[in-house]
Design an enzyme around this catalytic site. Sequence first.
Site, mmCIF file in Angstrom:
data_model
loop_
_atom_site.group_PDB
_atom_site.id
_atom_site.type_symbol
_atom_site.label_atom_id
_atom_site.label_comp_id
_atom_site.label_asym_id
_atom_site.label_seq_id
_atom_site.Cartn_x
_atom_site.Cartn_y
_atom_site.Cartn_z
ATOM 1 N N GLN A 93 12.162 -2.605 -0.626
ATOM 2 C CA GLN A 93 13.256 -1.322 -0.352
ATOM 3 C C GLN A 93 13.258 -1.431 1.432
ATOM 4 O OE1 GLN A 93 7.840 -1.345 -1.063
ATOM 5 N NE2 GLN A 93 8.477 0.424 -0.197
ATOM 6 N N ARG A 95 1.633 3.111 0.445
ATOM 7 C CA ARG A 95 1.381 4.391 0.523
ATOM 8 C C ARG A 95 0.918 4.453 1.906
ATOM 9 N NH1 ARG A 95 2.889 7.479 -4.592
ATOM 10 N NH2 ARG A 95 3.896 9.711 -3.634
ATOM 11 N N CYS A 96 0.441 3.721 3.151
ATOM 12 C CA CYS A 96 -0.482 3.587 3.827
ATOM 13 C C CYS A 96 0.010 3.502 5.201
ATOM 14 C CB CYS A 96 -0.773 1.750 3.706
ATOM 15 S SG CYS A 96 -0.315 1.171 4.878
ATOM 16 N N GLU A 101 3.895 9.512 1.998
ATOM 17 C CA GLU A 101 2.182 8.745 1.257
ATOM 18 C C GLU A 101 1.032 9.955 2.360
ATOM 19 O OE1 GLU A 101 3.668 4.827 3.538
ATOM 20 O OE2 GLU A 101 3.502 6.039 4.080
#
Lengths: 793, 172, 290
Positions: free
Chosen positions: A221, A368-369, A739
Amino acid sequence: MKVDEIKIGGIGASRKRVEDDRFIRGKGNYTDDIVLPGMLHMEILRSPLAHARIKSIDTSKAWDIPGVHLVMTGEMMASRNLAWMPTLSYDTQAVLATDKVRFQGQEVACVIADDPYIAKDACEAIEVDYELLPVIVNPDQAVAEGAPVIRDDKENQPDNVIYNWEVGDKTGTDRAFEQADVISKLELHYPRSHPSPIECCGSVADFNRATSKLTVYMTTQAPHIIRAAVAMVAELPEHMIRIVSPDIGGGFGNKVPVYPGYVCSILASILLERPVKWIEDKSGNLISTGFARDIYLKGEMALRRDGKILAVRMHTDADHGAFFSDAQPSKFKLGLIHSAFAAYDIPVAHLTARGTYSNKAPGGVAYRCSFRVTEAMFFQERMVQAAATDLGMDQAEFRRMNFVRDDDFPHRTPFGFLTDSGQYAKCLEVGLKAINYQDFRKKQAEARERGRLLGLGISTMTEPLGAGNSREYDILGIKMFDSAELKVHMTGKAIVRTGARTQGQGHETTWAQIVAHELGIPAEDVVVEEGDTDTAPFGMGTYASRSTPVAGAAVAMVCRKIRAKARRLAAHLLEVSEEDIDWELGRFYVRSAPDRGVTIQECALAAYSNMPDGMEPGLENTAYYDPPNLTWPFAVYIVTVEVDPATGVWDVLSTVAVDDCGVRINPMIVEGQIMGGLTEAYAMASMQFITFDADGNCVGSNYMDYLLPTAWETPGYELHSEVVTPCPHHPLGAKGIGECAAVGGPAAFVNAVIDAISQTGVRNIDMPLLPDRVWEALETGRDVSGAPPVKSS
Amino acid sequence: MTMVYEDDEAASDVPVRKIRFTINGQKKIAEVEPRLLLSHLIRRGAGLTGTHMGCDTTNCGACTVLVDGAAVKSCTMLAVQADGHSIETVEGLASASELHPLQEGFKQEHGLQCGFCTPGMMMAAKALLARNPDPTEEDIRWALSGNLCRCTGYQNIVKSVLWAAAKMRGER
Amino acid sequence: MYPSRFRYEAPHSLTEAIGLLHDGGENAKVLAGGQSLVPLMKLRFASPELVVDINNVPGLAYHTVDPDGTLRIGALCRHVDLERSDVLNPTMAAAAPLIADPIVRNRGTLAGSLCHADPQGDWASVVLALGGSVVARGPNGQRTIALKDFVHGPFENALAPDEIAVEVVIPAATGTRQGGYLKLERRVGDFATVGVAVAVETANGTVTKAGIGLTGVGGSTIAATEAARALTGQPLTPDTISRAADLAAEAARPRTDHRGSADYKRHMVRVFTERILSNSNGTGHEEKAA
């Protein structure tokens, strides 16, 4: 004559996605799809034990298998100074184990062979002699008297504590607690979870001896971060390293860290001078790559009798596994955990945090934090629910009363963040109306008389997205700006490249929409590229919902640079001075004679064929954007459930999501992100987790035990977008969104179930709320913990 | 054409089997080791990389193809078992000139994000629509419960299949 | 993900298949649906030297009801064939849609599932409850093995190395059939945390025959014989049902693990037994964990 922005696919258009065209044809180009001439395949041998000394490794039988080209062990890596590598958190991590293994699944050796079947055969033929050591699977064990030191490889590491950290105002908080009428307490474990995108991690490393250039195709990513890391670790010069991130089958934070497999494939390629492909299997992915959460949270809330929150105290114990390898801004040992309670007007707060090692895979920040904001917001909303319950107040009323008010912005949170915009009360109203709140409470009471357990859970939060400003944010010292390069060709078509890296978020579609918005060039005339460090401008990648806030802003800014030059070209073409020119979407015109104008396309052609004297030809530019602040989307998630008291099974009746993420570039894509996040929230709340038994065996290291919900279990969602509070500092008024639902969603599901069984007095059931845990709560009336080691008989 | 191999004792030692199968309407011959998985025959042998592999326990369904019209997880079938059978993959969905309604539907209804589960989803959906041209949402969720998606939350996948079904019934 | 090497044969007759197994020694495996065997081989928990694929043997893909009501299920009858069938008794009809997931059901076979003898396999409990048997054919002929004698332990069945399970037989009903299968799975495709199969026959309001099979609560599939005995000769009333449910729970030998405590699993056996007997047509769709 003004161009219709929606028609050309500008902001607000639910433009169908460009990337779909290849994916629906099965013509995506994922890392495992890449085939290079002479390519070999690598498989990794992993440790079956959680903590053990390596007495010996015998690879002779592996070497004997026909088709095997190379067998690598830690000893071999060590002779090249590559057995250990630096992590993104200033620690070190083993590439291949040398002295001992420190978690089940740790990489011990690897084999490079003609095909992965042979490589696997050879891995099986490697004989490793282990000597068992005592195992640590939680922070209590880590700091217990006589606990084995896991990181005995490090100097100045006498125990298993990584850090102690604190933030906020202890004295002020203590004082506020002395004034409290009621103190509400809560303790819980946010279990270890794993992002688990469907596509596993992998790389194709290609070292070309003839050019001395290393090209690595890999699931990442953040290709530029990887390039820097590879330069450090492999000691190759940065300009001779090219990282290419092809199509990625989901990231969710799992594809940010540098994994041993990448490093091994790179070294193998350098040694063999052939491309080496490493694609892990799902078990390897779950057992060893960047997990998330595994944090123990303890909190107290000081309350005034009328419901006003006076102060909050939090303590967290984070279990980081065997190596501290979180990808997070270096200034904050526990990420942005202290963004908790940002939506509430609380004068003072104090947080202490401790991080420890354990015999588990390394990580903690992922999934996704938003850098630990999931933990912060989950705990916040669970504490808010407990506090309202303790006060005997309505859940919605308690929140409403303590929200930061619309006219209180900019607002300094008790931990020092600056929130700048929001309409929290309005979002809550929209949500309550959509779920028929009063009606539901009535139905709930009636149902309870008949022995049916209905529950409703609210979760509200604002979270910091878009890291981040260079004063506060860096990873390994590199500031977290992002970039966009725009080239407008002579026919008015364009290409935009950014330092971000989409993994399904739709950048190829949405960045073009920004160009359409800023320049009036139809989105379909703009191609978007990301992921190749040779061509993409430097950026810190896509995670923590930072792309729209940072890279998206950079796209807008580079468009404005282009437009400024185009204005000068327009003046030249129209033979007036720049001050006499105005702009409408796609066109400059003479203010006093609006019919006289030139399109942006005509300006583009002029940049190549008809420049004013002294002007540099061409119409291309780059912008680097250092965000002035984080963006602060706000969300309300409300879930209703029914719990079967006999079995503990619960079903979702309805889910309402109200997301205020400012201006939405592509509403369709935004909604897709929200639904994906809600599903991950549902997964974590209901079934998904990784745990360990007393021997450190990982439970949840394959899809039989690590449960992702299917279309059958997953509920439907009602999404609301009525509330739009633009971000005051973002060039487009947009905020992050990727997120939010994963951050705020879990508490809504959990709060709903806790609400359904409120007659028991149970305040907490650790996620996931599996039927057996809910049943245990109903039977015993006591809180249910899910922390490792897993109980067994 | 001449094929050149490594002169390796091992290569001649490994037992291979000759199989004949059809893939997306094309007849093929292959020589495969019995242990070769069908998904690898498709991806590496036939070079059709649209069929993806996402797990190692037959759960995720990213590798779903049609074998004689039935949805099969190609990672859990041996390539040798394809001998004499007909395989359909995502690459065979579109005709020379047109996308399959499922492909159109997934694009229209934003039924994909990262795209990794999508080929498997579409193939499973194709098998469903062949038997049930007018499925309800529940029918679709049930039929796709062997295919995992991490990105979309399934709601738009259901809409995509409904869109395709309507088109195939001539209602679009 | 990559199986070890093995030899592979794909015979076209049962005789040929049996011959290959006979010559193949201890380390040969039959491949039918492959939905249990291939995953094991990919993880290298099974590394047979010879795989005998019976998918090309004709005449095995049936499931038929004899004139006297006996149900015969051929070795290559897939789960999906049973899911779509309209000739099944209530217990099997409830279980069929709950096996694995819809795609796995296209290939997997009932016979193969029984041979696999996974304690968390659903069909074994069902066939046990129905008093079914497995017909095994070997070089010396054919024999019928009652399911209670067929499953020897976890992943161990009664077949000789050169025998193939060619058919599963469910005896005809003498009374009116009732029953069902309930399974606690946290999501589709999950192994059962707990599964209960109940098959009951009644005549004139009295139970003439009963069978209860338990999934996932012991070292292998459990026959709750005391519970079944307690029902036989009784009418189905809330009291008799409750008693049977208690006994079924007592027959369970669950372990506490990450799927739940032993107490919980035993409790669920009770709940499921009671629900199936009370509803008379316990279906599976609703009984999924959220």
